[in-house]
Design an enzyme around this catalytic site. Structure first.
Site, PDB file in Angstrom:
ATOM      1  N   LYS A   1       7.920 -22.931  17.301  1.00  0.00           N
ATOM      2  CA  LYS A   1       8.834 -21.952  16.724  1.00  0.00           C
ATOM      3  C   LYS A   1      10.200 -22.013  17.409  1.00  0.00           C
ATOM      4  CE  LYS A   1       9.732 -17.203  15.546  1.00  0.00           C
ATOM      5  NZ  LYS A   1       9.427 -15.765  15.745  1.00  0.00           N
TER       6      LYS A   1
ATOM      7  N   PRO B   1      11.015   0.422  16.957  1.00  0.00           N
ATOM      8  CA  PRO B   1      10.783   0.386  15.511  1.00  0.00           C
ATOM      9  C   PRO B   1      11.961  -0.187  14.725  1.00  0.00           C
ATOM     10  CG  PRO B   1      11.430   2.582  16.143  1.00  0.00           C
ATOM     11  CD  PRO B   1      11.391   1.760  17.409  1.00  0.00           C
TER      12      PRO B   1
ATOM     13  N   GLY C   1       9.168  -3.993  14.271  1.00  0.00           N
ATOM     14  CA  GLY C   1       8.324  -2.916  14.754  1.00  0.00           C
ATOM     15  C   GLY C   1       8.010  -1.895  13.676  1.00  0.00           C
TER      16      GLY C   1
ATOM     17  N   SER D   1      18.598 -14.341  12.810  1.00  0.00           N
ATOM     18  CA  SER D   1      18.831 -13.023  13.406  1.00  0.00           C
ATOM     19  C   SER D   1      19.904 -13.064  14.484  1.00  0.00           C
ATOM     20  CB  SER D   1      17.527 -12.467  13.975  1.00  0.00           C
ATOM     21  OG  SER D   1      17.011 -13.310  14.995  1.00  0.00           O
TER      22      SER D   1
END
Length: 297
Positions: free
Chosen positions: A175, A9, A13, A244
């Protein structure tokens, strides 16, 4: 009732879990290292809250209809304990990760199981466990087929654009063409726009052109116009923009260097395609002492 378990998460997530939890026909359980009471996600449509079941001990997990893996690529093996408890007869597994090796990454862990690879474009960030900000509603793309169509149905009542396409391979490599260029920003910790010159353009072009060449050898349809689009985006990138992987390096976290650049060299060697620019950035980022997980060649 459809039971859904989400492993990992983090920003992605947690955002996905919050959206899926809004549907009464879904029973969502979140598999986490650190527990939290609820999910709060700032979305473009306002605050989204949810109270899915959160478990931190794999021994408490039970088989579900769907498992969605949203961890970083280098944590694939670490999910095996969770998957061993969550996957039962008929369980489908969706892999929402970077790169192009979703199925290859999880097939050894889940032999014979239905694995649905997903290309995800949902910009989001996490400030604390259970606290996320979704910057755009974004999209998820999976392959067409019975499993892909079932995946799309999970998100029918969300604001995320989820679709099944006949040529998923091309979408994944497209991508990656965007993502691989981030190696330059990751190394320099500068946006490319303010420092743009002919040398920077040559490096970006090399990263992306090599990715496109390997992707084509893998069966992807990558037009030359995509290469120019990525280069123009890098040329116009304002100061402060990043990715990221750059953020992970700055924070001292492991990076997805293998999934974003190492894979280009590995598959390039398989096809006899030279990838000197991607190989250079993999070497430099490795030599810099930055933590990352290397995949065996």
């Amino acid at each position: 009732m459809t039971t859904i378990a989400i492993i990992g998460p983090g920003a992605l997530g947690g955002t996905v879990a919050a959206w899926l939890s809004q549907q009464e026909e879904h029973e969502v359980v979140v598999c986490a290292r650190t527990g939290f009471a609820n999910l709060m996600v700032e979305t473009p449509a306002g605050l989204l809250t949810a109270r899915p079941e959160v478990i931190t001990d794999p021994a408490l997990a039970m088989p579900v209809d769907w498992v969605l893996v949203t961890t970083k690529t280098y944590d694939a093996e670490a999910t095996s304990t969770w998957l061993g408890r969550l996957v039962g007869d008929g369980t489908r597994v969706g892999v929402l990760q970077n790169g192009v090796e979703h199925v290859a990454r999880f097939a050894p862990i889940l032999p014979g199981r239905a694995i649905v690879p997903a290309v995800v474009d949902i910009p989001a960030s996490r400030s604390a466990p259970g606290r996320m900000q979704q910057h755009r509603f974004g999209s998820i793309v999976v392959p067409q087929g019975v499993d892909g169509d079932a995946f799309v149905a999970l998100f029918a009542q969300t604001r995320i654009a989820v679709s099944a396409v006949p040529d998923w391979t091309s979408r994944a490599w497209a991508k990656l063409c965007h993502n691989c260029a981030g190696a330059l920003t990751t190394l320099t910790q500068r946006s490319t726009g303010p420092v743009w010159n002919n040398e920077i353009e040559a490096l970006v072009r090399g990263l992306v052109s090599e990715c496109a060449a390997v992707g084509r050898a893998e069966g992807a349809d990558i037009p030359d116009s995509l290469i120019e689009t990525v280069i123009e985006g890098a040329r116009q990138a304002p100061e402060g923009s990043g990715n990221s992987m750059s953020a992970d390096r700055l924070a001292g976290r492991p990076m997805e260097l293998d999934a974003r650049n190492g894979v280009i060299g590995r598959l390039g060697r398989k096809h006899g395609i030279a990838t000197p620019v991607n190989d250079l950035f993999v070497m430099l980022l490795t030599a810099s002492g930055s933590p990352w997980i290397v995949q065996a060649t």
